[in-house]
Scaffold this motif. Structure first.
Motif, mmCIF file in Angstrom:
data_model
loop_
_atom_site.group_PDB
_atom_site.id
_atom_site.type_symbol
_atom_site.label_atom_id
_atom_site.label_comp_id
_atom_site.label_asym_id
_atom_site.label_seq_id
_atom_site.Cartn_x
_atom_site.Cartn_y
_atom_site.Cartn_z
ATOM 1 N N GLU A 162 0.837 -1.188 0.000
ATOM 2 C CA GLU A 162 0.000 0.000 0.000
ATOM 3 C C GLU A 162 0.882 1.251 0.000
ATOM 4 O O GLU A 162 2.086 1.176 0.233
ATOM 5 C CB GLU A 162 -0.940 0.002 1.208
ATOM 6 C CG GLU A 162 -0.229 0.012 2.536
ATOM 7 C CD GLU A 162 -1.197 -0.020 3.715
ATOM 8 O OE1 GLU A 162 -2.360 -0.368 3.535
ATOM 9 O OE2 GLU A 162 -0.760 0.325 4.824
ATOM 10 N N SER A 163 0.236 2.393 -0.232
ATOM 11 C CA SER A 163 0.968 3.660 -0.268
ATOM 12 C C SER A 163 0.795 4.406 1.054
ATOM 13 O O SER A 163 -0.050 4.059 1.874
ATOM 14 C CB SER A 163 0.479 4.517 -1.434
ATOM 15 O OG SER A 163 0.685 3.828 -2.656
ATOM 16 N N CYS A 165 -0.524 7.176 1.668
ATOM 17 C CA CYS A 165 -1.878 7.732 1.846
ATOM 18 C C CYS A 165 -2.768 6.783 2.646
ATOM 19 O O CYS A 165 -3.571 7.234 3.476
ATOM 20 C CB CYS A 165 -2.526 7.984 0.484
ATOM 21 S SG CYS A 165 -1.828 9.366 -0.415
ATOM 22 N N SER A 166 -2.654 5.477 2.407
ATOM 23 C CA SER A 166 -3.495 4.518 3.134
ATOM 24 C C SER A 166 -3.228 4.626 4.626
ATOM 25 O O SER A 166 -4.152 4.504 5.438
ATOM 26 C CB SER A 166 -3.192 3.089 2.671
ATOM 27 O OG SER A 166 -3.319 2.992 1.288
ATOM 28 N N GLU A 167 -1.978 4.827 4.993
ATOM 29 C CA GLU A 167 -1.642 4.927 6.418
ATOM 30 C C GLU A 167 -2.193 6.226 7.014
ATOM 31 O O GLU A 167 -2.659 6.256 8.143
ATOM 32 C CB GLU A 167 -0.122 4.847 6.594
ATOM 33 C CG GLU A 167 0.424 3.563 5.992
ATOM 34 C CD GLU A 167 1.857 3.300 6.375
ATOM 35 O OE1 GLU A 167 2.701 4.178 6.120
ATOM 36 O OE2 GLU A 167 2.133 2.221 6.913
ATOM 37 N N LYS A 169 -4.917 7.728 6.034
ATOM 38 C CA LYS A 169 -6.365 7.557 6.200
ATOM 39 C C LYS A 169 -6.646 6.703 7.432
ATOM 40 O O LYS A 169 -7.577 6.971 8.186
ATOM 41 C CB LYS A 169 -6.985 6.883 4.964
ATOM 42 C CG LYS A 169 -6.761 7.635 3.665
ATOM 43 C CD LYS A 169 -7.329 9.034 3.724
ATOM 44 C CE LYS A 169 -6.969 9.830 2.485
ATOM 45 N NZ LYS A 169 -6.822 11.252 2.739
ATOM 46 N N ARG A 170 -5.864 5.671 7.625
ATOM 47 C CA ARG A 170 -6.127 4.735 8.722
ATOM 48 C C ARG A 170 -6.004 5.415 10.085
ATOM 49 O O ARG A 170 -6.734 5.111 11.014
ATOM 50 C CB ARG A 170 -5.138 3.561 8.636
ATOM 51 C CG ARG A 170 -5.624 2.327 9.361
ATOM 52 C CD ARG A 170 -4.695 1.164 9.146
ATOM 53 N NE ARG A 170 -4.581 0.787 7.764
ATOM 54 C CZ ARG A 170 -3.429 0.638 7.106
ATOM 55 N NH1 ARG A 170 -2.283 0.848 7.710
ATOM 56 N NH2 ARG A 170 -3.421 0.292 5.849
ATOM 57 N N GLY A 191 4.046 2.425 1.620
ATOM 58 C CA GLY A 191 3.770 2.617 3.036
ATOM 59 C C GLY A 191 4.689 1.759 3.894
ATOM 60 O O GLY A 191 5.487 0.973 3.396
#
Ligand code: SF4
Ligand code: SF4
Ligand code: SF4
Length: 256
Positions: A162-163, A165-167, A169-170, A191
């Motif tokens: 994942e990138s 950005c996913s982290e 958002k989480r 990520g």
């Protein structure tokens, strides 16, 4: 139970990833009890290179000797893990590729006659088969320890590329690019750091390397146009990519 023989091999790098691993492993007692360090490049009395269960290799390949060493390590290791962005993409030293090597050496070393560097800077996967690439500058020690638990104590790691950005958002970080117009390479960067820079209000500069599972040349070109609108020019973007994603640039180029 037989302890797993682990080799910690250092090539051209700053030791930051190895130190991160050594600090972190103390928090994993089950792992500590299960490994035996049989080789560590930085400790002269630990130099066995036979029957390695897991080789952790930090750094990029910049000399003929390192190329031969990595091939030897590969031939003796059941599992080889590239740790850190130097090993997975080339690292900051790739910034000198394309420059006059002799001039770089003269500017960097008081006794340049002892230096024998190749013009290229290679990530490990350009020299040998790599079982797991774990990037980061430095690598995330917990991620490495958890991977080792899987490799040594059983089970196989399922990589999720994942990138950053996913982290974000989480963990609910407000996007610095959308909210404040700060240039951020998070959308195209692997990520694993927990979005450290955006958590502190800074843009990501890509130190975990390009997420090549989701980014191709076309997407990168379109993203560079977005970055330009928030103030990051092509020159800065290309410099960050060269420092942290050098080996990926042979496949992905920013559109002229
Ligand atoms: S990836 Fe970063 S921390 Fe790790 S060895 Fe390379 S420069 Fe040092
Ligand atoms: S701050 Fe950066 S990494 Fe986080 S969501 Fe925004 S663009 Fe993605
Ligand atoms: S946010 Fe980006 S630059 Fe910062 S540590 Fe993570 S990958 Fe590296």
């Amino acid at each position: 139970m037989r302890r797993a023989a682990v080799a910690i091999v250092k090539l051209t790098s700053c030791s930051g990833c190895i130190n991160e691993f050594l600090y972190t492993i103390a928090s994993y007692p089950e792992l500590l009890r299960s490994v035996s360090i049989v080789h560590a490049t930085e400790f002269q009395d630990l130099n066995t290179l036979e029957d390695i269960d897991v080789a952790l290799v930090e750094g990029s390949v910049v000399t003929q000797h390192q190329e031969e060493l990595v091939k030897e390590v590969r031939s003796r290791a059941r599992t080889l893990i590239a740790i850190g962005t130097c090993a997975t993409f080339g690292g900051i030293q790739a910034g000198r590729v394309g420059e006059d090597l002799r001039k770089v050496i003269l500017a960097s070393y008081p006794n340049p006659d002892f230096i024998s560097a190749l013009p290229d800077v290679k990530s490990l996967d350009r020299v040998v088969k790599v079982d797991f690439n774990l990037s980061g500058c430095p690598v995330n020690g917990d991620a490495l320890a958890r991977l080792l638990v899987k490799v040594i104590l059983g089970g196989s790691e399922v990589p999720i590329a994942e990138s950053v950005c996913s982290e974000c958002k989480r963990v609910g970080v407000l996007c610095v690019m959308v909210s404040r117009g700060v240039p951020c390479l998070g959308p195209v960067t692997l990520g694993g750091c927990g979005a450290i820079c955006p958590r502190f209000g800074r843009g990501c500069y890509g130190c975990y390397g390009l997420n090549t599972t989701v980014v191709d040349g076309e997407r990168l070109a379109r993203f560079s146009e977005v970055l330009e609108k928030v103030g990051m020019g092509r020159g800065d973007l290309e410099a960050f990519l060269k420092y942290f994603s050098f080996s990926a640039l042979t496949k992905i180029r920013v559109r002229e």
